[in-house]
Motif scaffolding. Structure first.
Motif, PDB file in Angstrom:
ATOM      1  N   GLN A  88      43.117  43.299  61.612  1.00  0.00           N
ATOM      2  CA  GLN A  88      41.728  43.679  61.857  1.00  0.00           C
ATOM      3  C   GLN A  88      40.748  42.574  61.464  1.00  0.00           C
ATOM      4  O   GLN A  88      39.544  42.723  61.658  1.00  0.00           O
ATOM      5  CB  GLN A  88      41.384  44.968  61.085  1.00  0.00           C
ATOM      6  N   GLY A  89      41.247  41.491  60.902  1.00  0.00           N
ATOM      7  CA  GLY A  89      40.383  40.386  60.500  1.00  0.00           C
ATOM      8  C   GLY A  89      39.529  40.702  59.284  1.00  0.00           C
ATOM      9  O   GLY A  89      38.449  40.139  59.107  1.00  0.00           O
ATOM     10  N   ILE A  90      40.028  41.578  58.439  1.00  0.00           N
ATOM     11  CA  ILE A  90      39.281  41.993  57.244  1.00  0.00           C
ATOM     12  C   ILE A  90      39.804  41.215  56.040  1.00  0.00           C
ATOM     13  O   ILE A  90      41.002  41.123  55.822  1.00  0.00           O
ATOM     14  CB  ILE A  90      39.425  43.515  57.032  1.00  0.00           C
ATOM     15  N   ARG A  91      38.878  40.669  55.283  1.00  0.00           N
ATOM     16  CA  ARG A  91      39.236  39.932  54.073  1.00  0.00           C
ATOM     17  C   ARG A  91      39.295  40.894  52.888  1.00  0.00           C
ATOM     18  O   ARG A  91      38.781  42.006  52.947  1.00  0.00           O
ATOM     19  CB  ARG A  91      38.207  38.843  53.787  1.00  0.00           C
ATOM     20  N   LYS A  92      39.908  40.432  51.807  1.00  0.00           N
ATOM     21  CA  LYS A  92      39.990  41.261  50.605  1.00  0.00           C
ATOM     22  C   LYS A  92      38.606  41.648  50.107  1.00  0.00           C
ATOM     23  O   LYS A  92      38.380  42.777  49.669  1.00  0.00           O
ATOM     24  CB  LYS A  92      40.764  40.541  49.507  1.00  0.00           C
ATOM     25  N   ALA A  93      37.668  40.720  50.169  1.00  0.00           N
ATOM     26  CA  ALA A  93      36.299  41.012  49.711  1.00  0.00           C
ATOM     27  C   ALA A  93      35.664  42.102  50.570  1.00  0.00           C
ATOM     28  O   ALA A  93      34.939  42.961  50.060  1.00  0.00           O
ATOM     29  CB  ALA A  93      35.452  39.747  49.742  1.00  0.00           C
ATOM     30  N   ASP A  94      35.949  42.075  51.884  1.00  0.00           N
ATOM     31  CA  ASP A  94      35.422  43.114  52.776  1.00  0.00           C
ATOM     32  C   ASP A  94      36.002  44.477  52.405  1.00  0.00           C
ATOM     33  O   ASP A  94      35.283  45.481  52.366  1.00  0.00           O
ATOM     34  CB  ASP A  94      35.775  42.804  54.235  1.00  0.00           C
ATOM     35  N   LEU A  95      37.310  44.501  52.157  1.00  0.00           N
ATOM     36  CA  LEU A  95      37.951  45.760  51.787  1.00  0.00           C
ATOM     37  C   LEU A  95      37.409  46.265  50.455  1.00  0.00           C
ATOM     38  O   LEU A  95      37.151  47.464  50.302  1.00  0.00           O
ATOM     39  CB  LEU A  95      39.471  45.583  51.726  1.00  0.00           C
ATOM     40  N   ALA A  96      37.190  45.363  49.511  1.00  0.00           N
ATOM     41  CA  ALA A  96      36.630  45.755  48.221  1.00  0.00           C
ATOM     42  C   ALA A  96      35.261  46.409  48.402  1.00  0.00           C
ATOM     43  O   ALA A  96      34.969  47.438  47.788  1.00  0.00           O
ATOM     44  CB  ALA A  96      36.532  44.543  47.296  1.00  0.00           C
ATOM     45  N   ARG A  97      34.431  45.826  49.266  1.00  0.00           N
ATOM     46  CA  ARG A  97      33.106  46.409  49.534  1.00  0.00           C
ATOM     47  C   ARG A  97      33.233  47.800  50.147  1.00  0.00           C
ATOM     48  O   ARG A  97      32.523  48.726  49.754  1.00  0.00           O
ATOM     49  CB  ARG A  97      32.301  45.501  50.461  1.00  0.00           C
ATOM     50  N   ARG A  98      34.127  47.939  51.108  1.00  0.00           N
ATOM     51  CA  ARG A  98      34.315  49.243  51.758  1.00  0.00           C
ATOM     52  C   ARG A  98      34.760  50.312  50.764  1.00  0.00           C
ATOM     53  O   ARG A  98      34.411  51.483  50.899  1.00  0.00           O
ATOM     54  CB  ARG A  98      35.362  49.148  52.868  1.00  0.00           C
ATOM     55  N   LEU A  99      35.556  49.896  49.786  1.00  0.00           N
ATOM     56  CA  LEU A  99      36.088  50.843  48.804  1.00  0.00           C
ATOM     57  C   LEU A  99      35.181  51.023  47.596  1.00  0.00           C
ATOM     58  O   LEU A  99      35.383  51.948  46.814  1.00  0.00           O
ATOM     59  CB  LEU A  99      37.465  50.361  48.326  1.00  0.00           C
ATOM     60  N   GLY A 100      34.220  50.121  47.420  1.00  0.00           N
ATOM     61  CA  GLY A 100      33.393  50.162  46.219  1.00  0.00           C
ATOM     62  C   GLY A 100      34.173  49.700  44.989  1.00  0.00           C
ATOM     63  O   GLY A 100      33.908  50.150  43.880  1.00  0.00           O
ATOM     64  N   TRP A 101      35.150  48.816  45.206  1.00  0.00           N
ATOM     65  CA  TRP A 101      35.991  48.287  44.137  1.00  0.00           C
ATOM     66  C   TRP A 101      35.620  46.842  43.866  1.00  0.00           C
ATOM     67  O   TRP A 101      34.955  46.184  44.663  1.00  0.00           O
ATOM     68  CB  TRP A 101      37.457  48.300  44.530  1.00  0.00           C
ATOM     69  N   HIS A 102      36.110  46.327  42.752  1.00  0.00           N
ATOM     70  CA  HIS A 102      36.021  44.907  42.461  1.00  0.00           C
ATOM     71  C   HIS A 102      37.195  44.209  43.146  1.00  0.00           C
ATOM     72  O   HIS A 102      38.273  44.797  43.326  1.00  0.00           O
ATOM     73  CB  HIS A 102      36.063  44.648  40.952  1.00  0.00           C
ATOM     74  N   VAL A 103      37.022  42.944  43.508  1.00  0.00           N
ATOM     75  CA  VAL A 103      38.075  42.198  44.210  1.00  0.00           C
ATOM     76  C   VAL A 103      39.392  42.175  43.427  1.00  0.00           C
ATOM     77  O   VAL A 103      40.466  42.319  44.032  1.00  0.00           O
ATOM     78  CB  VAL A 103      37.594  40.781  44.588  1.00  0.00           C
ATOM     79  N   PRO A 104      39.392  42.032  42.081  1.00  0.00           N
ATOM     80  CA  PRO A 104      40.678  42.060  41.368  1.00  0.00           C
ATOM     81  C   PRO A 104      41.462  43.368  41.582  1.00  0.00           C
ATOM     82  O   PRO A 104      42.689  43.363  41.570  1.00  0.00           O
ATOM     83  CB  PRO A 104      40.293  41.879  39.902  1.00  0.00           C
ATOM     84  N   GLN A 105      40.759  44.479  41.804  1.00  0.00           N
ATOM     85  CA  GLN A 105      41.455  45.733  42.091  1.00  0.00           C
ATOM     86  C   GLN A 105      42.177  45.654  43.434  1.00  0.00           C
ATOM     87  O   GLN A 105      43.290  46.148  43.577  1.00  0.00           O
ATOM     88  CB  GLN A 105      40.468  46.902  42.110  1.00  0.00           C
ATOM     89  N   VAL A 106      41.550  45.018  44.408  1.00  0.00           N
ATOM     90  CA  VAL A 106      42.183  44.843  45.702  1.00  0.00           C
ATOM     91  C   VAL A 106      43.347  43.855  45.583  1.00  0.00           C
ATOM     92  O   VAL A 106      44.404  44.060  46.182  1.00  0.00           O
ATOM     93  CB  VAL A 106      41.160  44.387  46.771  1.00  0.00           C
ATOM     94  N   ASP A 107      43.167  42.812  44.784  1.00  0.00           N
ATOM     95  CA  ASP A 107      44.262  41.870  44.551  1.00  0.00           C
ATOM     96  C   ASP A 107      45.490  42.590  44.002  1.00  0.00           C
ATOM     97  O   ASP A 107      46.616  42.349  44.450  1.00  0.00           O
ATOM     98  CB  ASP A 107      43.845  40.765  43.572  1.00  0.00           C
TER      99      ASP A 107
END
Length: 142
Positions: A88-107
């Motif tokens: 979908q061309g979504i970066r980790k930072a984009d997913l973090a924003r969508r979830l309301g999480w911090h990037v380390p949580q997505v990592d």
């Protein structure tokens, strides 16, 4: 979805396992059964390199009569999310924003050695407009 065929080769008293689709994954065992057990860890480790380098995951080829190895259920769910995110061309930072999480949580969500909670995987799937389906089936079923 992530059933990768393996080559089992006798190698001086042990059995060597290689993955034609994932050349980074190599392991061995005392016999074929032990080698296939070790192969799961080798596969998960190799696929984690693809995630770390933000590369597309290798697509498994047809088994063609060869045995196959797949990551554990939790890791397969993480890999499915990673594949969907990259497609979908979504970066980790984009997913973090969508979830309301911090990037380390997505990592951590994409860290195959981290024991993520399943509700986090489901939340990430919803953020990608996907769902997670779980099934239990006989070992020899696809």
């Amino acid at each position: 979805m992530f059933d990768y065929p393996v080559e089992l080769t006798p190698d001086g008293g042990t059995v060597l396992v290689t993955f034609p689709d994932v050349p980074e994954a190599i392991t061995f065992g005392a016999d074929a059964d032990e080698a296939l057990l070790q192969a799961v860890d080798a596969l998960e480790t190799a696929l984690s390199f693809y995630i770390e380098k933000r590369l597309p995951l290798p697509v498994p080829s047809a088994a063609g009569g060869r045995p196959t190895v797949r990551p554990s259920g939790l890791e397969s769910a993480k890999l499915g999310l990673y594949r969907a995110m990259t497609e979908q061309g979504i970066r980790k930072a984009d997913l973090a924003r969508r979830l309301g999480w911090h990037v380390p949580q997505v990592d951590r969500l994409f860290d195959l050695t981290h024991a993520s909670r399943f509700d986090q995987i489901e939340a990430a799937a919803r953020a990608l407009d996907l769902s997670v389906d779980v099934r239990v089936s006989p070992r020899d079923a696809a």
